[in-house]
Enzyme design. Sequence first.
Site, short mmCIF file in Angstrom:
data_model
loop_
_atom_site.label_atom_id
_atom_site.label_comp_id
_atom_site.label_asym_id
_atom_site.label_seq_id
_atom_site.Cartn_x
_atom_site.Cartn_y
_atom_site.Cartn_z
N ASP A 188 -47.18 -17.12 -9.92
CA ASP A 188 -45.72 -16.87 -10.55
C ASP A 188 -45.81 -16.75 -11.80
OD1 ASP A 188 -42.67 -16.62 -10.63
OD2 ASP A 188 -43.30 -17.05 -8.51
N HIS A 234 -38.57 -18.04 -12.59
CA HIS A 234 -38.87 -17.94 -11.08
C HIS A 234 -39.78 -18.92 -10.64
CE1 HIS A 234 -40.26 -15.13 -7.92
NE2 HIS A 234 -39.01 -14.85 -8.06
N SER A 288 -37.57 -13.89 -2.59
CA SER A 288 -38.25 -14.91 -3.62
C SER A 288 -37.79 -16.20 -3.16
CB SER A 288 -37.86 -14.64 -4.94
OG SER A 288 -38.50 -13.67 -5.66
#
EC number: 3.4.21.-
Length: 709
Positions: free
Chosen positions: A162, A200, A371
Amino acid sequence: MHPALLCGPILAIFLQFLVSSCSPLENDDLFLVQVEPEVDPVVAAEAIGAKYVRPLLNLKYHHLIKLHKGSDDSVQSSIRKRGIDAGILELERQTPRWRYKRDASESDELLNEFSNHFGISDPLFYGQWHIFNSNNPGHDLNLREVWDAGYFGENVTVAFVDDGIDFKHPDLQAAYTSLGSWDFNDNIADPLPKLSDDQHGTRCAGEVAAAWNDVCGVGIAPRAKVAGLRILSAPITDAVESEALNYGFQTNHIYSCSWGPADDGRAMDAPNTATRRALMNGVLNGRNGLGSIFVFASGNGGHYHDNCNFDGYTNSIFSATIGAVDAEHKIPFYSEVCAAQLVSAYSSGSHLSILTTNPEGTCTRSHGGTSAAAPLASAVYALALSIRPDLSWRDIQHITVYSASPFDSPSQNAEWQKTPAGFQFSHHFGFGKLDASKFVEVAKDWQVVNPQTWLIAPEINVNKSFGSVNNETITEMVSEFTVTKDMIEKSNFKRLEHVTVRVCIPFNRRGALEILLESPSGIRSILASERPYDENSKGFLDWTFMTVQHWAEPPEGVWKLLVNDRSGGKHEGTFENWQLALWGESENPSNTAPLPYDTLELPKEMVLGIYSEPNSDLTNSSTLLSPTSTSFTSYTVSATATPTSTSHIPIPTVLPPTQPVLEPSYREIVAFITFFLLFAFIFVAVIWTWISAFWKAKAPPPLSQQEIA
């Protein structure tokens, strides 16, 4: 002018010159090269006029070299003349590409009883409806029985490929492990977020392992470890992407990947050579041969009519592809129609998102999209692996199917279809929603599956045109292949898992085509749905689709491929050929053979020279120097393979080094020189000022007017 004032402009001019001259890729192209095992890669590079850079960490006999830009023609000529003699098998240009995060924008007695029962004091736990939903009972992951049994993910590491992890966050400090972590964007050990939108990975990690303390909320598997592999903060090459997906694959058990190509209803993209082989390497050699578990988010392109079968990461048989369902069991607006997704997990929609950790010690209530769904699946897998570490990557996929929970959805187009194996399947939700208690219960007594087997049909040549043909408008075509009982027996087939279909259909508006696969039982998988925004004029050139809808279905009988032009004949193209492949569990585990993964991945007409990769909208250059035909003239009779063997590519069985041996980037070089020069400038300025002050103090005072007189 004071001399010190001249230093600024001079320094700026010098640094501009320095940056322009230090960039190694300013005048060079980076290439991935594969050499014969006995060949010295440095010597091989010099033989074709290239400069050796470094080995690829995860794949034996694969190296990076640099070639001067604009030298392709001369290099190709040199390779043709000297490449084979130099022991070079393959050459592929490395093109940095962006990967897109799959985020989406957007107290009662029962809850108190639940939190008190487990001693949860985290102040925002009441907002974690995906763990315990008191407003819609049953619309959650069903964790009570798992946690009551004392299963919390011990001895399992989830690696988040990520944009980094804030491992200093009080909710993640105890869970973070540096063993399987690396920052591939900045080439340093610590994958801390550095950019303003590097949020994220921290959010995804918190879903899995946020501590039970007095901060934010809690994770699903709070005793699992999390590792960070930072790749999403800059464009990356195929080579680096492959290294990330294999990094620390004996200590990292699960690779959680909430990203992929653009979800815009236009893109069609797949892993290139190194990443394809890294996925194979992971399932064959990761976790000491049990296989790395790759979890991919299915994608957020639903509002663009996208389909995850246009994404070569999510439609890989090596991936557990996870879709999303919202708190009210509705189809989220971003959800994609896809036959390749196994199951769905909870995420944003219906005005509720996922509450989790955020960088700089903060919390967020707005994590969502697929996600957020994929890490929840990774967490449930960690719970199961903590009690059944012997489960293979295929066992995990099987248990996902057998434990999934179909559900009633208010959405009209959920469209559940019962399969001959007794499952319910939806192209929006897969086999249902993920249920943690059911998953762990099935996993506890699961009998590990036999090694994998396969049956590859011959290439079916159709060669029929769409559009106006002899005053007739052709908009629909059907082609068939019959799988016989003899083929099943010779292929050592026991139970069907994945079905892949490779097609070659040049068409001048790709988005107008719909492609369906019908099984002998009459079950139809939507391989390609109509995409109104996809105006690509090339069509499908050796693109491989995948479906899990036929899991455990009897494979014997007639398989049909249906191709429809949904524009009603406004566009033209040709259905040239297609090829069916069935993947499953072997009947006799002792009758083994090497798996044909890499043969299937290579284009069937690869020849000496530059080749444009068909499985992508991007163009890459490849040169294969040992011409090999991979077209099949008859169905491939296979047995099975041990999880550590392949006859097509050399695969390393050793753990990659803890830290990659990478050359410093030109940015790092420039940064160092800049710091040094600025330090020197300040030092000189200070010394100059000190000397000036010193001499000024020593100088005699100026004469007064009286003294002058």
